[in-house]
Design an enzyme around this catalytic site. Structure first.
Site, short mmCIF file in Angstrom:
data_model
loop_
_atom_site.label_atom_id
_atom_site.label_comp_id
_atom_site.label_asym_id
_atom_site.label_seq_id
_atom_site.Cartn_x
_atom_site.Cartn_y
_atom_site.Cartn_z
N THR A 1 0.80 -1.10 0.01
CA THR A 1 0.10 -0.06 -0.04
C THR A 1 0.86 1.25 -0.01
OG1 THR A 1 -1.63 1.17 1.40
CG2 THR A 1 -0.10 -0.08 2.60
N TYR B 1 -1.78 0.19 10.02
CA TYR B 1 -2.05 -0.46 8.82
C TYR B 1 -0.75 -0.41 8.23
CZ TYR B 1 -3.72 -1.20 4.18
OH TYR B 1 -3.84 -1.49 2.65
C1 UD1 Z 1 -7.03 5.32 2.23
C2 UD1 Z 1 -6.25 5.14 3.36
C3 UD1 Z 1 -4.73 4.41 2.98
C4 UD1 Z 1 -5.03 3.49 2.09
C5 UD1 Z 1 -5.94 3.65 0.98
C6 UD1 Z 1 -6.24 2.37 0.23
C7 UD1 Z 1 -6.99 6.29 5.29
C8 UD1 Z 1 -6.72 7.65 6.08
N1 UD1 Z 1 -6.05 6.18 4.18
O1 UD1 Z 1 -6.45 6.21 1.46
O2 UD1 Z 1 -4.04 4.45 4.10
O3 UD1 Z 1 -3.87 2.93 1.57
O4 UD1 Z 1 -7.13 4.22 1.69
O5 UD1 Z 1 -7.13 1.53 0.99
O6 UD1 Z 1 -8.02 5.43 5.58
N2 UD1 Z 1 -12.39 11.99 1.48
C9 UD1 Z 1 -13.40 13.04 1.96
N3 UD1 Z 1 -14.62 12.34 2.48
C10 UD1 Z 1 -14.90 11.18 2.67
C11 UD1 Z 1 -13.90 10.30 2.43
C12 UD1 Z 1 -12.73 10.95 1.88
O7 UD1 Z 1 -13.16 14.14 1.87
O8 UD1 Z 1 -15.92 10.77 2.93
C13 UD1 Z 1 -11.05 12.73 1.32
C14 UD1 Z 1 -9.92 12.18 2.22
O9 UD1 Z 1 -9.74 13.33 2.80
C15 UD1 Z 1 -8.75 12.34 1.04
C16 UD1 Z 1 -9.54 11.66 -0.23
O10 UD1 Z 1 -10.85 11.99 -0.02
O11 UD1 Z 1 -8.26 13.43 0.57
C17 UD1 Z 1 -9.40 10.29 -0.30
O12 UD1 Z 1 -9.78 9.39 0.71
P1 UD1 Z 1 -9.92 7.90 0.99
O13 UD1 Z 1 -10.66 7.46 -0.26
O14 UD1 Z 1 -10.51 7.83 2.55
O15 UD1 Z 1 -8.45 7.27 0.65
P2 UD1 Z 1 -7.18 7.76 1.50
O16 UD1 Z 1 -7.41 8.18 2.86
O17 UD1 Z 1 -6.19 8.36 0.44
#
Ligand code: UD1
Length: 329
Positions: A118, A142
């Site tokens: 990851t 993780y």
């Molecule tokens: C997440 C994991 C990461 C993992 C990856 C793949 C976390 C903090 N990180 O990445 O370690 O390798 O998944 O499984 O869990 N966002 C929003 N609203 C939401 C959801 C997300 O604004 O409801 C934003 C987040 O702040 C980020 C982006 O969208 O900027 C992507 O977030 P997300 O899809 O959760 O993935 P990551 O956090 O990048």
């Protein structure tokens, strides 16, 4: 050549897409999945054995009985906040189970190992673009649990004949374009899945975590890779090992990113729905921007993406979300 492949976690989101592609390519597949996160009906090819990767007797028996020569290891817990709350569970399930699988694999003479790692191993890199040479400094259990597994693989490959490819996934999204399988995770937290749930009416609104990042529109930027391209990278990794390729670790991403607002726009366009959005504070541990340095995987594996298009990614994710919504009506 036809390989005999054990796929752990093959009933999960990414594993099931890889199993489908392996099955279409005519490979012999045994899926090992404890079904805590996976779904029986997601396994479209091969035999499904319900059990745990940490079960030494079971794993050893499967490797021998099926004359397995290749292991693809997806089985893992992947929710970052859960890993912070219960680190030992993550080390048991992700790291100790991998150790068990590696020990059994080495004893059974497994030749090739493809490992799901990851981008979380990079933690909060100083630069938005993380190449494979960027220091690995995970900031949560993780990421650490996966990095420890990478280290075990590296050391075992030096001490034995086993060769491996570790693939560091960036933000995986989208589903089988034909809608046969998809991402069914309950209580999803990943952006594209959550946004699609809002679009189909499963959730009322979507929070944007942070609007004051130093990015073009103030929201977080990520490198979203379609699960079909990611699955293809696994098949290419196997070809590479068969050709005699040396053990290696590769980023899986496209090398460019989209902001949260851009993703929301894409989901609105695909669904024709205006999404209710709540601007919220930053989420702890989120880097402003995380993009894959993605040159190495192209040159080493000869991989080239076919779904590098945010609209296509979102369309397939939405197709699946609509199916799930129709089922639960
Ligand atoms: C997440 C994991 C990461 C993992 C990856 C793949 C976390 C903090 N990180 O990445 O370690 O390798 O998944 O499984 O869990 N966002 C929003 N609203 C939401 C959801 C997300 O604004 O409801 C934003 C987040 O702040 C980020 C982006 O969208 O900027 C992507 O977030 P997300 O899809 O959760 O993935 P990551 O956090 O990048």
């Amino acid at each position: 050549m036809t390989r005999r492949i054990l796929v752990t976690g093959g009933a999960g989101y990414i594993g099931s897409h890889v199993v489908r592609q392996l099955g279409e390519a005519g490979q012999y597949i045994v899926v090992l999945d404890n079904l805590t996160k996976g779904f029986r009906e997601a396994v479209l090819y091969g035999e499904l054995v319900v059990g745990d990767t940490g079960d030494r007797d079971l794993v050893s028996r499967l490797l021998v009985e099926h004359s397995i020569d290749t292991v693809m290891h997806f089985a893992a817990l992947t929710i970052v906040p859960d890993s912070v709350a219960d680190p030992l569970e993550y080390y048991r399930n992700n790291t100790c189970s991998t150790r068990n699988l590696l020990e059994c694999s080495a004893r059974a003479g497994v030749k090739y190992f493809v490992f799901s790692s990851t981008a979380a191993v990079y933690g909060m890199p100083a630069e938005p673009l993380a190449t494979e040479d960027t220091p690995t400094v995970p900031i949560n259990p993780y990421g650490t649990s996966k990095l420890m597994s990478e280290w075990m693989l590296r050391d075992l490959a030096i001490a034995s004949d086993l060769r491996y490819v570790a693939l560091r996934y960036f933000n995986v999204a989208g589903c089988d374009p034909e809608g046969r399988i998809g991402q069914s995770t309950p209580a999803a937290t990943l952006l594209i899945k959550v946004a699609c749930e809002v679009a189909v009416g499963k959730r009322d609104s979507l929070s944007i975590f942070g609007t004051d990042y130093p990015t073009t529109d103030g929201t977080g930027v990520r490198d979203y890779i379609h699960v079909e391209d990611l699955a293809d990278a696994h098949l290419k990794a196997l070809n590479y090992l068969e050709r005699g390729g040396e053990s290696t670790t590769l980023n899986c991403g496209y090398g460019h990113g989209f902001s949260v607002r851009e993703v929301i726009e894409a989901v609105e366009k695909a669904s024709g729905e205006q999404l209710a959005v709540v601007e919220s504070p930053r989420r702890a541990g989120d880097p402003p921007s995380l993009i894959a340095g993605a040159d190495r995987i192209r040159s080493v594996l000869g991989w080239s993406p076919r779904y590098d298009d945010i609209d296509l990614i979102v369309n397939t994710a939405l197709l699946w979300e609509r199916k799930l919504a129709a089922r639960s009506d």
